[in-house]
Design a protein around this motif. Structure first.
Motif, PDB file in Angstrom:
ATOM      1  N   UNK A 151      16.975 -15.317  80.042  1.00 42.81           N
ATOM      2  CA  UNK A 151      17.637 -14.747  81.206  1.00 42.81           C
ATOM      3  C   UNK A 151      17.333 -13.258  81.258  1.00 42.81           C
ATOM      4  N   UNK A 152      17.089 -12.709  82.449  1.00 40.47           N
ATOM      5  CA  UNK A 152      16.812 -11.269  82.526  1.00 40.47           C
ATOM      6  C   UNK A 152      17.959 -10.444  81.939  1.00 40.47           C
ATOM      7  N   UNK A 153      17.596  -9.413  81.221  1.00 41.06           N
ATOM      8  CA  UNK A 153      18.584  -8.512  80.633  1.00 41.06           C
ATOM      9  C   UNK A 153      19.258  -7.691  81.719  1.00 41.06           C
ATOM     10  N   UNK A 154      20.560  -7.563  81.618  1.00 40.99           N
ATOM     11  CA  UNK A 154      21.321  -6.755  82.573  1.00 40.99           C
ATOM     12  C   UNK A 154      21.632  -5.412  81.914  1.00 40.99           C
ATOM     13  N   UNK A 155      21.129  -4.356  82.499  1.00 46.37           N
ATOM     14  CA  UNK A 155      21.323  -3.022  81.938  1.00 46.37           C
ATOM     15  C   UNK A 155      22.523  -2.339  82.597  1.00 46.37           C
ATOM     16  N   UNK A 156      23.237  -1.577  81.805  1.00 44.44           N
ATOM     17  CA  UNK A 156      24.264  -0.688  82.351  1.00 44.44           C
ATOM     18  C   UNK A 156      23.595   0.278  83.315  1.00 44.44           C
ATOM     19  N   UNK A 157      24.206   0.529  84.467  1.00 47.53           N
ATOM     20  CA  UNK A 157      23.606   1.410  85.455  1.00 47.53           C
ATOM     21  C   UNK A 157      23.770   2.883  85.110  1.00 47.53           C
ATOM     22  N   UNK A 158      23.077   3.724  85.876  1.00 46.77           N
ATOM     23  CA  UNK A 158      23.206   5.170  85.726  1.00 46.77           C
ATOM     24  C   UNK A 158      22.343   5.749  84.609  1.00 46.77           C
ATOM     25  N   UNK A 159      22.603   7.013  84.345  1.00 50.53           N
ATOM     26  CA  UNK A 159      21.831   7.724  83.318  1.00 50.53           C
ATOM     27  C   UNK A 159      22.197   7.230  81.923  1.00 50.53           C
ATOM     28  N   UNK A 160      21.342   7.542  80.971  1.00 52.15           N
ATOM     29  CA  UNK A 160      21.613   7.167  79.585  1.00 52.15           C
ATOM     30  C   UNK A 160      22.902   7.825  79.090  1.00 52.15           C
ATOM     31  N   UNK A 161      23.653   7.103  78.268  1.00 48.04           N
ATOM     32  CA  UNK A 161      24.789   7.695  77.569  1.00 48.04           C
ATOM     33  C   UNK A 161      24.263   8.559  76.434  1.00 48.04           C
ATOM     34  N   UNK A 162      24.979   9.593  76.079  1.00 45.91           N
ATOM     35  CA  UNK A 162      24.551  10.498  75.012  1.00 45.91           C
ATOM     36  C   UNK A 162      25.716  10.738  74.057  1.00 45.91           C
ATOM     37  N   UNK A 163      25.440  10.639  72.765  1.00 47.26           N
ATOM     38  CA  UNK A 163      26.412  11.013  71.739  1.00 47.26           C
ATOM     39  C   UNK A 163      25.680  11.813  70.675  1.00 47.26           C
ATOM     40  N   UNK A 164      26.283  12.912  70.254  1.00 50.38           N
ATOM     41  CA  UNK A 164      25.743  13.690  69.133  1.00 50.38           C
ATOM     42  C   UNK A 164      26.606  13.418  67.918  1.00 50.38           C
ATOM     43  N   UNK A 165      26.001  12.848  66.904  1.00 53.25           N
ATOM     44  CA  UNK A 165      26.773  12.418  65.743  1.00 53.25           C
ATOM     45  C   UNK A 165      27.212  13.621  64.909  1.00 53.25           C
ATOM     46  N   UNK A 166      28.357  13.515  64.242  1.00 52.15           N
ATOM     47  CA  UNK A 166      28.834  14.609  63.403  1.00 52.15           C
ATOM     48  C   UNK A 166      28.070  14.679  62.082  1.00 52.15           C
ATOM     49  N   UNK A 167      28.297  15.742  61.337  1.00 54.55           N
ATOM     50  CA  UNK A 167      27.651  15.894  60.034  1.00 54.55           C
ATOM     51  C   UNK A 167      28.216  14.911  59.021  1.00 54.55           C
ATOM     52  N   UNK A 168      29.455  14.471  59.226  1.00 53.75           N
ATOM     53  CA  UNK A 168      30.073  13.496  58.334  1.00 53.75           C
ATOM     54  C   UNK A 168      31.197  12.813  59.111  1.00 53.75           C
TER      55      UNK A 168
END
Length: 287
Positions: free
Chosen positions: A261-278
């Protein structure tokens, strides 16, 4: 010195000795010459405070603390005796590596033969200011850098930049002045941290699941076949804890995936997260 002096006039032995003294003491065109006598039958000078010489029939000596290294008709050369002879296979008597890796201290390089000096296990952290130079005596009186950044050092040249983190073997040819920095090990990846990826409004049909995919290998590097399946812990909200590199910017998206089945992508721009040092962090998006 001309070819005829060396081969035809019987001066080869004397010239070889003088050349050896010059190389051993690092004398070159920019050496400091202190003329101490300049008379009709005598010229005497001290060069770089390491070599004394006199030409002419007049008598002269540099005094105590000097050792006669060579002499002949109307000439003599003395050395201070403080400069050791070069090791077999190299021209310079010694070589030090100095840089940000050792706070510009003097790390002793080893002559490997064929004019090549080497130092192994030199670790740089990858800072933009990381750099190094070669220093014959460890006192900056005769040092080499690379102002042109062309892999060939120059006397008193600029610092050599090395901004990629890792452990290196560094070599320097004291004849051609070529140098190399070969990375032997790469630094370990940054420690992992936990990210709770949450996809809301993930309504699905039978056989369909919600996945997360993103810009790093831990999230499949945007390859849907390597995406991470989430758990419907609070349907239609799906989530999963994923270990990802610390202190890293991550782009990601939610997907609805089902076989054939075709993959359904979340719409809009990419989500972004910057991970912490710990520690951990939650990253939330919605269909």
């Amino acid at each position: 010195m001309y070819c005829t002096h060396y081969y035809n006039f019987g001066l080869k032995t004397q010239l070889d000795k003088l050349i050896s003294i010059r190389k051993t003491n690092g004398l070159q065109s920019e050496s400091v010459v202190n003329i101490v006598r300049a008379e009709q039958n005598l010229y005497a000078a001290i060069i770089d405070a390491k070599v004394a010489m006199k030409i002419g029939s007049g008598a002269w000596s540099p005094g105590t603390g000097w050792t006669l290294a060579a002499s002949g008709t109307d000439y003599a050369v003395w050395t201070t005796g403080t400069t050791p002879p070069p090791p077999t296979g190299c021209t310079q008597p010694s070589m030090k590596l100095r840089g940000t890796f050792n706070n510009f201290g003097s790390a002793t390089m080893t002559c490997k033969g064929s004019n090549v000096w080497e130092l192994t296990n030199v670790t740089f952290g990858g800072a933009a200011t990381d750099r190094y130079k070669f220093d014959v005596f460890g006192d900056w009186t005769r040092n080499y850098g690379d102002t042109n950044n062309d892999g060939i050092a120059e006397l008193s040249g600029g610092d050599i930049s090395l901004t990629t983190a890792g452990t290196y073997t560094i070599q320097f040819n004291d004849s051609t002045l070529r140098y190399t920095a070969t990375r032997t090990t790469t630094p370990p990846p940054p420690p992992g941290v936990s990210v709770n990826f949450v996809c809301q409004n993930g309504t699905t049909v039978v056989g369909q699941n919600v996945h997360v995919v993103g810009s790093i290998p831990a999230l499949g590097s945007w390859d849907v076949t390597k995406s991470i399946k989430l758990d419907p812990t609070n349907y239609p909200t799906w989530n999963k804890l994923v270990t990802v590199p610390a202190s890293t910017r991550v782009e990601w998206k939610c997907l609805k995936v089902a076989p054939n089945t075709p993959t359904v992508w979340q719409g809009g721009a990419n989500n972004v997260v910057t991970t912490p040092a710990s520690g951990s962090v939650t990253a939330t998006a919605s269909f």
